[in-house]
Design a protein around this motif. Structure first.
Motif, short mmCIF file in Angstrom:
data_model
loop_
_atom_site.label_atom_id
_atom_site.label_comp_id
_atom_site.label_asym_id
_atom_site.label_seq_id
_atom_site.Cartn_x
_atom_site.Cartn_y
_atom_site.Cartn_z
N CYS A 367 0.87 -1.22 0.08
CA CYS A 367 -0.10 0.03 0.09
C CYS A 367 1.07 1.25 -0.05
O CYS A 367 1.89 1.30 0.69
CB CYS A 367 -0.74 0.14 1.09
N CYS A 370 0.20 3.37 4.00
CA CYS A 370 0.60 2.70 5.22
C CYS A 370 1.62 1.43 4.95
O CYS A 370 2.10 0.96 6.12
CB CYS A 370 -0.68 2.04 5.85
N CYS A 389 -6.79 -0.60 0.47
CA CYS A 389 -5.98 -1.20 1.59
C CYS A 389 -7.11 -1.32 2.61
O CYS A 389 -7.58 -0.57 3.11
CB CYS A 389 -4.90 -0.27 1.84
N CYS A 392 -5.79 1.02 5.74
CA CYS A 392 -5.77 2.42 5.98
C CYS A 392 -6.94 3.03 4.81
O CYS A 392 -7.02 4.16 4.58
CB CYS A 392 -4.41 3.07 5.63
#
Ligand code: ZN
Length: 1036
Positions: A367, A370, A389, A392
């Protein structure tokens, strides 16, 4: 009241607001908050826990790229190739517990109203690993929403009721009602010197226990208790300075703990039994397959033998992720309960290896925001061109090489072909970005460093080690599929000076180089010091033959220690590799050199506020060494052979921060301890291990990892560094939930461990876990995993004693026990008489573990215990996994006199209490660290003959440490039980044979944990009564 207000602090390290309102002790001191925080002064809630504040140490210069660091640029997307080492997809399709798009959908929906506080629940879909390899997976503690509701609680037998406690839990009870029970249970407490645990003056620290601001005002749970409790309890306290219930008391017997009026003796069988719980679970779930894809499913106990499949795919053999939850709420209100979760990670268990995924030159897909790694929680959208994701919610572009179409369910068509999409645990090949100095690592090295001072030569230890290494080095761990081990080996001997050996294969004879300047340690040779064993076998043999003779006439009794470790670090640095030092040391380093130690043992400190200094390592040299070791991926294993105090608290400091182990053989003698030591050494050298590791735990929004316990090192609050991580080390992680969680999506976590394999490959091991969330407190209690809770409490208490008086720590443990159970009673149990003790089913044996924990050597203030033993146990437990702490705190006591020699079934243990012993019985007791064969004084001569080939007990020699190999069914059976246990446990154990009423029997008796502690501490029955009384107080 803000949610953040009460979740913030870990229990042992910081002041927690809003947790006060009742007096922790027995009333003599000022009001203390409910839950202890073992740490120092109150801190801001958001501050990292004390245990993580090692930040005085600057980050190491050449740290590896952490899994969490952002140097890697995940956005690069080209390189259409995606090499796969993942084998053909399994034929079976393995559906998730829920449709894949639900995650995304619910993420998009508005969050829960802020007022709705969700109690975090665990459970989950958890992913283990795939058949080929295994390793990880999780154990959680949690029970899920879909599991059939277990019996909600255990209601204690009438014996525990006191008739005059009438009303349910409504109005405040009048304190006197339970007085008889209280005072009587402690009647006769004679404080023979030890344990002044729970009560007593407030902790001396600058406000560690002061009432934090949010205080009692907003405490719907336990209003006004401080006053009542304090006042009421003040009385009994006078009579029992050792309020550690029954501490060193001459208890008249369990029944006296009960209500005043004469009562028939309580049947010990009526209180919850760990052996029954273990047995029941084994019967119910043993041998079964546990699949990880059903959310909310409760796993079997850690003691149960079962098989795990990751996502319904192939089998792996064990679960290693332990999760648990704590109910530590300040207010026992459903809407405001703070729950902590723990996860125990055994990152490196043996079993079969994991699938390895290779995403090519650009490294694993992650991601953008994050940095979470590609996993089943990434939701593909937009025809497969983007993914959201799960951690996050960031929407990322799918790299071109990774693109794949979606099926009608919205799932990628290659779902089952990719472990990272369909499994809980797998590994990524790490690219150079994840390597130190952007260079691929060299294979690790093992350096054997042998103290050749007088004691070790005289005892024959040096020769024993040298002889053993000749065969042991043939068995160094190998990478899967490799013919030989890639691990290099090197040899050092030392006393006041260090001797390095050149064992290059081209040499006819090994060459020795001496370094006597221990202040400026360096390695005098590079080429020929670390070699491949296979290539240099002849020279190494030669060396190992010569070492015992070379030093045979030594008179040198002084040794150095820190320079030995330093030499190892320098060698690894020079060779640009990581690895492990095996140090065989006889004594405390007293020679003039850095890290010289002196005897600071002082029994007078026991039971004082300064007792903690006995557990604290000497600062300075060793602190710096730990840092150097971790930075260089140098793990230190210490084998100690002391004949007196060696300051283990300091000597074990480096091992305990580098993922290493400390083995101790006091007064070592080859005849009685040789085999025990060799078993340990063999296990240690051959075990599955990874090096130069760094771990990061990511979570979805609403909760986060806040504290870590283990053989680890932390430079900051998120990256867990380990010079090495092996199959016996467990890292316990505490999570805090500080924002709204969704019952629909649950809570997600991903643990990424970057490490170097024994073959010298850089890998990322990924474990994913999803937990259920629930707004119902009762769900949480249903899902509680007591074994994990205990592991956490043991580690946090053992860490706390570095900073706090023992009695405070014990007091906190009791308070926490009472509060967790009171909270259940108040919020979850159906109404019943207050005189009944009601325990949640999943936690019914929690009190016996807690009581046992408080009786362990580190937590008992007794001058009879060796300071080194206490420090050693403290450090061992810090790195233990859940299985090991379970066994340590509740040993197995196995009757052998009536064993069925023809049965294949394992012998059934009985409760750890003297009451279970019989004069004519023979019992085996083991707790993973010690093993005893106990012989009743009236043991049948037939049994003695069968086991020992002796006519009677009286003929038994004192120092026997193994059973003779006799050809009869009983002897074979008993020996096979013993060897089976030695095989199974991570430490080897020395078999100690004790006769009833002989002096050494005392050693054995301290492990009968349901009885009153030999060095202080209550019996299980007394403790239960005591906790019951506390609960009643809390509920009034
Ligand atoms: Zn993310």
């Amino acid at each position: 009241m803000s949610q953040q207000g009460y979740v913030a602090a870990p229990p042992y390290s910081q002041a927690q607001p809003g947790m006060g309102a009742y007096q922790g002790g027995f009333g003599s001191g000022p009001t203390q908050p409910l839950y202890g925080h073992y740490g120092g002064p109150p801190q801001a809630f958001s501050a990292p826990p004390a245990g993580m504040m090692k930040s005085s140490v600057a980050p190491a210069a050449s740290m590896p790229l952490s899994p969490g660091s952002s140097q890697y640029n995940p956005n690069v997307q080209q390189n259409g190739s995606h090499p796969q080492s993942y084998p053909a997809p399994p034929a079976v399709s393995a559906p998730y517990g829920q449709p894949p798009h639900s995650l995304y959908n619910s993420m998009a929906s508005p969050g829960q109203p802020p007022t709705q506080q969700l109690t975090n629940q665990m459970s989950s879909m958890n992913l283990g690993s795939h058949g080929k390899f295994s390793m990880c997976s999780f154990y959680f503690l949690v029970q899920g929403l879909q599991s059939p509701p277990p019996p909600a609680s255990s209601v204690m037998p009438p014996g525990l009721q006191s008739p005059h406690m009438s009303p349910l839990m409504s109005p405040p009870q009048s304190p006197p009602a339970s007085m008889p029970m209280a005072s009587q249970s402690m009647a006769g407490t004679s404080m023979a010197g030890i344990g002044r645990p729970f009560p007593g003056p407030p902790p001396p620290g600058p406000g560690g226990f002061q009432q934090p601001g949010l205080g009692s005002a907003g405490q719907p749970g336990y209003p006004q208790q401080a006053g009542q409790f304090g006042g009421y309890m003040a009385g009994p306290q006078q009579n029992m300075p050792g309020a550690f219930p029954g501490a060193q008391s001459a208890m008249a017997g369990p029944q006296s703990a009960m209500a005043g009026p004469p009562q028939k003796k309580l049947d010990p069988d009526s209180i919850p039994s760990i052996t029954h719980v273990i047995e029941d679970d084994q019967v119910k779930q043993g041998g079964q397959v546990f699949t990880t894809n059903i959310r909310g499913q409760v796993p079997p106990l850690v003691t149960t033998d079962f098989t795990v499949t990751d996502q319904g795919k192939k089998c792996i053999s064990k679960l290693f992720f332990m999760l648990c939850q704590r109910v530590l709420n300040k207010q026992c209100e459903d809407t405001l309960s703070s729950v902590r979760e723990l996860i125990y990670l055994s990152l490196f268990s043996v079993q079969t290896p994991l699938y390895v995924v290779n995403h090519g030159d650009t490294g694993p897909v992650r991601c953008n925001r994050c940095k979470a790694y590609m996993c089943p929680y990434m939701q593909f959208i937009d025809g497969g061109r983007r993914y959201q994701c799960g951690f996050c919610n960031c929407v990322n572009e799918v790299p071109v090489f990774y693109f794949q179409h979606l099926d009608h369910m919205g799932r990628r068509v290659d779902f089952y072909e990719r472990p990272e999409l369909s499994l809980g645990s797998y590994e990524f090949v790490a690219t150079l970005d994840y390597c130190k100095n952007n260079k691929p690592p060299n294979p690790p090295a093992y350096i054997f460093m042998i103290d050749v001072s007088y004691n070790n030569i005289k005892s024959g230890l040096v020769k024993l080690i040298c002889d053993e290494l000749k065969t042991l080095l043939e068995k160094l761990p190998r990478e899967e599929g490799m013919e030989t081990s890639a691990i290099k080996v090197g040899f050092v001997t030392y006393n006041k000076v260090l001797h390095f050996y050149n064992v290059k294969s081209a040499l006819a004879q090994p060459q020795m180089m001496v370094v006597s300047d221990t202040a400026e340690m360096f390695v005098p040779l590079l080429d020929g010091f670390l070699v491949n064993y296979q290539d240099s076998r002849a020279v190494i043999y030669n060396l190992l033959d010569q070492i015992p003779d070379m030093f045979a006439d030594t008179a040198e009794s002084e040794t150095v220690f820190a320079p030995v470790i330093q030499a190892g670090v320098e060698a690894f640095k020079a060779a640009e590799c990581s690895g492990k030092l095996f140090i065989f040391q006889s004594s405390m380093p007293t020679a003039e050199a850095p890290g010289k130690l002196k005897n600071r043992d002082d029994k007078k400190l026991v039971n004082t506020d300064k007792e903690k200094t006995l557990f604290q390592p000497q600062k300075g040299v060793y602190e710096q060494l730990s840092k150097d070791c971790v930075a260089s991926g140098c793990c230190v294993d210490l084998f100690l052979f002391p004949s007196q105090y060696t300051d283990i608290a300091t000597m074990a400091d480096v091992p305990s921060h580098t993922g290493g182990s400390v083995y101790k053989y006091s007064n070592f003698q080859i005849e009685t301890d040789g085999e025990h030591f060799l078993r340990d050494l063999r296990k240690d050298v051959q075990k599955s291990i990874g090096f130069d590791a760094i771990m990061r735990v990511r979570t979805s929004t609403g909760f986060r990892a806040t504290d870590f316990f283990g053989g680890i090192y932390m430079n900051n609050t998120t990256d867990v560094e380990m010079a090495a991580v092996d199959c016996d080390n467990g890292v316990t992680v505490e999570f805090k939930h500080d924002d709204t969680l969704s019952e629909e999506t649950g809570a997600l976590m991903q643990c990424a461990l970057l490490y170097t394999t024994i073959g010298g490959q850089r890998r990322l091991r990924i474990h994913n876990l999803s937990l259920n969330c629930s707004s119902q407190l009762s769900e949480l209690y249903k899902s509680c995993e007591t074994d994990s809770l205990i592991n956490f409490f043991a580690k946090s208490a053992y860490r706390a004693i570095l900073n706090q008086p023992l009695k405070n720590v014990r007091e906190i443990l009791v308070n926490q026990t009472a509060h967790m159970l009171a909270c259940y009673r108040k919020n979850c149990a159906s109404p019943s008489a207050a005189s009944q003790l009601i325990l949640p089913d999943a936690m019914k044996v929690f009190p016996v573990y807690m009581n046992s924990l408080m009786k362990t050597a580190p937590l008992v203030g007794s001058t009879e215990l060796s300071t080194d033993d206490r420090a050693h146990q403290r450090l061992s437990v810090m790195a233990m996994g859940v299985e090991d702490t379970q066994l340590l705190l509740y040993p197995r006591l196995i009757p052998l006199h009536n064993i069925d020699v023809n049965s294949e079934k394992p012998a059934t243990p009985v409760r750890c209490s003297e009451e279970r012993l019989t004069d004519s019985g023979i019992f085996l007791l083991e707790n993973g660290q010690s093993m005893f064969l106990w012989l009743g004084q009236a043991s049948s001569p037939d049994l003695i003959q069968s086991l020992f080939n002796l006519p009677s007990l009286a003929h038994l020699q004192g120092h026997m440490c193994a059973l003779p190999e006799l050809d009869n069914p009983l002897s074979r059976k008993v020996r096979s039980i013993i060897s089976g246990l030695l095989e199974k446990r991570s430490n080897s154990m020395k078999l100690q044979i004790v006769r009833q009423k002989d002096k050494p029997e005392m050693l054995f008796r301290q492990f009968l944990v349901e009885d009153k502690g030999l060095h202080g501490g209550a019996s299980y029955m007394d403790f239960l009564c005591y906790v019951h009384r506390e609960i009643r107080q809390l509920l009034t």
